[in-house]
Structures are given as C-alpha cells and as structure tokens.
Design an enzyme around this catalytic site. Structure first.
Site: not given
Ligand code: AHR
Length: 522
Positions: A173, A292
């Site tokens: 990210e 994610e």
């Molecule tokens: O999964 C929780 C967080 O969400 C992770 O660390 C990050 O990559 C995302 O913003």
C-alpha cells in the site's frame, strides 16, 4: 418474491479455476501472530510454539497461499530481527500499529508453519523504511542455495533447504499516506522497478507483485497503476488491489451489493494494465493480486495514532454476522468470476484481526460466521469456472444503482462432472425464486469426461445427487462467540432437480453452495 433464471453452458467458461484466489494473510498485527497462530505455553502448542487447535481450523478453512508479514507492518520491518536464536532477537517498536514486536516469530518460523500446513508462502518486502538492498538480501536468505553468506546464515539457523518462495510483493500500500515511507507513484515506480530488476536477476522465474491501489476510492486510483506499470512492466507479473467493505451510514443494501465495487475495481485495473501493454506493443498480461480483501468495520477503528503501545494488543477484532458472511460469499463469487485475470486473492487476515478464526489467549479457537463461505468455496469449487447467463430482478442501491438480486457463479469439474453453483440473494427483504437451466450440460455431456452417457447425451443430471448448503438466519445479525461458536453454521437447503432444471428459493440475505454430484464424493 424476486425471480432469477440462470443458464449454465460449458461452452461459456471464464477459465480453469485458479486456486490461488483462496489465499489468506498473516500480518504481525494485533493478535494475528501472537496468541493467534503462535502461543507457546498454550495447551495445544506444538514444539515450535504454534497452536495446533488453530492449525486444525486453518486446515479446515483451506487457504492455498498466505501473504506475510504485512500489511502496514512490513513497511517498517527489519527481517533480520526475526531470524536466528530466539533469545538473541531484539524487541522493537512497530510504528505501523504502535505495538511491541518481540520477533519471536520471523521468516523461518513462519515458513515452517506454512509448510507444515501445505500453504504456499507469499512474502512482502519492506519498500517503506528500507529498500532494494534489504529486499534482495531477504530474497537470497530465503531462496539461495547454500554457499553464500546469506544462505549460509539460513542453514546455520536450521534451514538447509531454500524456502523457494515464488511470489514476492514489492512493498505494501505504498499509495497510502498512512504507510511508513509512503511514496508518490513516480517515486514508488522507480524503487519497485530497480528492486524488481535485481530480484529477477537473481531468479527470473519469480512472480513479483507491484503495489496497486489501497482501494478504488483512492484519489490516485488509475493513475497510480498506469504510472507504476509503465515503469515496472517488464519486471512484474501482478499488480495488487485491496478492498475492505462495511455498511456506510447503515446502508445495508449497498453493503450487500459491494461485490459490485470489487468487480468494477478488477475490471478497471485489468483495463489499465492492458492499456499499458497496448502502448508498449506487448501481449504480456499483468494480472491482479487481490491480496487484501474482507469485511472490516473501519468506522469503529479510531486510527493508528490513537493506539496505546502494547504487545499483541486486541486490534480490529471484528465479530462477524451472518450478513457479513453472505457478503464474504459474494466477494468470493466475484473473485471466481475473474479467475482468468485475478492471480491471487488473500482474505485479510487469518486469525483474530478481521479474521475468520478467533482465539482467546490460553483458551479456545472458534470459527466466525465468515469462516463458512470461505471454507466451503475453497473445498468444493473445482475445475472450470463457468460464465452464467443471468436474468434477475434488481435491487436498488445508493452506491451502485440497480444491481441483480442474484449473484452467482458455478464450477464444472471435467474429471468428475461435478457441478457446483455458488449463489447469493442480495435482497434484504425478498426471497429469490431461482431456476437454473442445465440443459446445455446434458447435451454437451459427451465433451466433459464422465458426464458422457450413451452417444454423449442425456447422462446429466440423471442419477446425480443434489447437496445444498446455505448460510442464512432469521436474525441477520446472528454471530458466533466463544460461548456459542455454532450459532451460525451452514445448514441444508431445499434445492431440487426437476428434469434438467435446478430450483431453489433463496431467502433474503443468504449464501448458497449447491452441488450436483455422482454422490460418492464429499
Ligand atoms: O489488514 C489490515 C491493514 O489493512 C493492513 O496492514 C494494510 O495493508 C491495510 O490497510
């Protein structure tokens, strides 16, 4: 009551199911690692300090690939802290989550855990506070044959064989201002390109994931992907996408339809990647690593800066309802519908932190409601993902306009002829009368192996059994707890085969897995 009719035809397929879309994510965050997968002294702990009760549930959940060690955590992680004798490992302050990191679990420990569970590892490197040097050193530590200092260090630490990690994420990210070492697209693209070039020089068969956008609403979305891919195109194989969903201002209709956002997100990233390819005159196809995704009630999280510094704090331990489970099921359907361009997908995270598995330190582990759609999809989806032709009544949503009440996909296993239909009724109030026309399957039976009857006709669905599992509850907020861990479980549905038509009535807010099999496999 709404109505939906579906036609399934083996001639219309998305492609072979890519099982890496059933991935998960373990981050050094909250209690995902410590008192999640790892808790020395727990009654079920193995000789490495990992909880076997959790491992059993992970086996049942069935993830195929696991991303590690972050997440935001990785952007300030020093991998060297987590290898070697445990008593020599330093305790550090993790500024991503304002947590005390004891480093009692690190790369080698994690890799052994994943290997014992038969899950492919997917490692992220720190391109936030660190850079190319540390990334290629970690790569050599993990993957090089003995004979150089870095791999010999691994051997000395008890791991003579290379870990042979195939998939590497180039940071996490990096488009997000919350990220340690956040960068502009140009800054990140340059760093990712140089890191990727060096990693591929070590081994050009590695699969590298460039950071894409943290969600589709990021102000840089679209431009970020174009700039990054324009620069890194020759060296990377995948670009990431992240998305978390929650009801915004109580808007449940849009929440139930949020797979629409994931669908549009994937299509936009694919279009951008293909645009870059077109400009470069290349046939290379970059795929999406949706590494994610989940339901996350972010509105309940006050942000990193508000956190008190602690070791293994209880962070974002959302408790999931049957409604959330239905949404998770719909997101899995969408990922399957893009199996031709989504190369990996990781539900975030695995244990305790917005997770399908919950634990109590020193106590039991249990399945959250969202465990079930994941476990059943990963277990039963097999073969080829079909592209269903759907005619459905609509649900009006604020966020996405009118969307189909029914969301569905299906897999057809050419080996066994097993057909599995996954479906969600996204209406809050209306049943959905579903009919699925399987005629084309019967008529093409000869072309899909064991489906073939005499003359390749009409062996299907005759003699086949229907098993229908559903997640639904009269109380859409029903959820599992330590005291009542079986409150939300899959139950039998009432789908029937009527000739070559499958019929079922899907209640409001419900997820379904309908299998048509020869009846001798589970
Ligand atoms: O999964 C929780 C967080 O969400 C992770 O660390 C990050 O990559 C995302 O913003």
């Amino acid at each position: 009551m709404g109505v939906a009719s579906v036609r399934l035809d083996p001639a219309f397929a998305v492609g072979p199911l890519n099982r890496r879309i059933f991935g998960t994510f373990v981050e050094h965050m909250g209690r995902c690692v410590y008192t999640g997968i790892h808790e020395p002294g727990h009654p079920t702990a193995d000789e490495h300090g990992f909880r076997t009760d959790v491992a059993e549930l992970v086996r049942e959940l069935g993830p195929t690939i696991v991303r590690y060690p972050g997440g935001n955590f990785v952007s300030n992680y020093q991998w060297e802290d987590g290898v070697g004798p445990k008593e020599d490992r330093p305790t550090r302050l993790d500024l991503a989550w304002r947590s005390i990191e004891t480093n009692q679990v690190g790369t080698d420990d994690f890799m052994s855990w994943a290997s014992r569970l038969g899950i492919e590892p997917m490692l992220a490197v720190n391109l936030g506070t660190r850079g190319m040097t540390e990334a290629i050193e970690l790569l050599q530590y993990c993957n090089a044959e003995p004979g150089i200092e870095l791999s010999d260090r691994r051997v000395k630490n008890g791991h003579p064989d290379p870990h042979d990690v195939r998939v590497w994420c180039l940071g996490n990210e990096m488009d997000g201002p919350w990220q340690m070492g956040h960068k502009t697209a140009e800054e990140y693209a340059r760093l990712a390109e140089e890191t990727a070039r060096a990693m591929k020089r070590f081994d050009d068969s590695l699969e590298l994931v460039a950071c894409g956008s943290s969600n589709r609403a990021m102000p840089t979305f679209g431009t970020w992907e174009r700039v990054v891919l324009d620069r890194c195109f020759d060296f990377v194989d995948h670009i990431s996408a992240h998305a978390y969903y929650e009801p915004v201002d109580g808007d449940l209709d849009s929440f139930l339809a949020c797979a629409e956002d994931m669908d549009r997100f994937i299509r936009a990233v694919v279009a951008t990647a293909d645009h870059v390819a077109a400009v470069k005159g290349s046939d290379k196809r970059i795929s999406v690593s949706f590494d994610e995704w989940n339901v996350w009630f972010q509105a309940r999280f006050d942000g990193e800066s508000s956190l008190e510094i602690r070791e293994a704090p209880e962070l974002i331990e959302d408790v999931y309802s049957v409604t959330d489970a239905v949404v998770v099921g719909s997101l899995l359907i969408t990922l399957m519908q893009h199996t031709d361009r989504v190369s990996m997908a990781c539900q975030a995270q695995l244990v305790n932190v917005i997770a399908p598995i919950s634990t109590r330190a020193g106590g039991p582990a249990w399945r959250q409601a969202i465990f079930h759609p994941f476990a059943l999809t990963a277990r039963y989806a097999a073969g080829t993902v079909l592209r269903p032709a759907v005619v459905s009544d609509a649900v009006q949503t604020q966020a996405y306009g009118a969307v189909d009440q029914l969301l569905t996909t299906a897999t057809l296993d050419p080996e066994t002829g097993d057909l599995v239909v996954f479906a969600v009724n996204r209406s809050r109030t209306e049943d959905c009368a579903l009919t699925i026309d399987l005629d084309a399957l019967a008529h093409s039976a000869g072309s899909v192996g064991s489906l073939g009857g005499e003359g390749g006709r009409a062996a299907y669905p005759a003699g086949r059994q229907v098993e229908h599992l559903t997640l639904h509850d009269a109380d859409p907020n029903a959820h599992n707890t330590e005291a009542d861990p079986e409150r939300v479980v899959p139950r039998a549905g009432d789908a029937v085969l009527d000739g070559s038509t499958l019929r079922a009535v899907l209640p409001p807010i419900s997820w379904h897995c309908i299998r048509i099999t020869e009846g001798n496999n589970s």
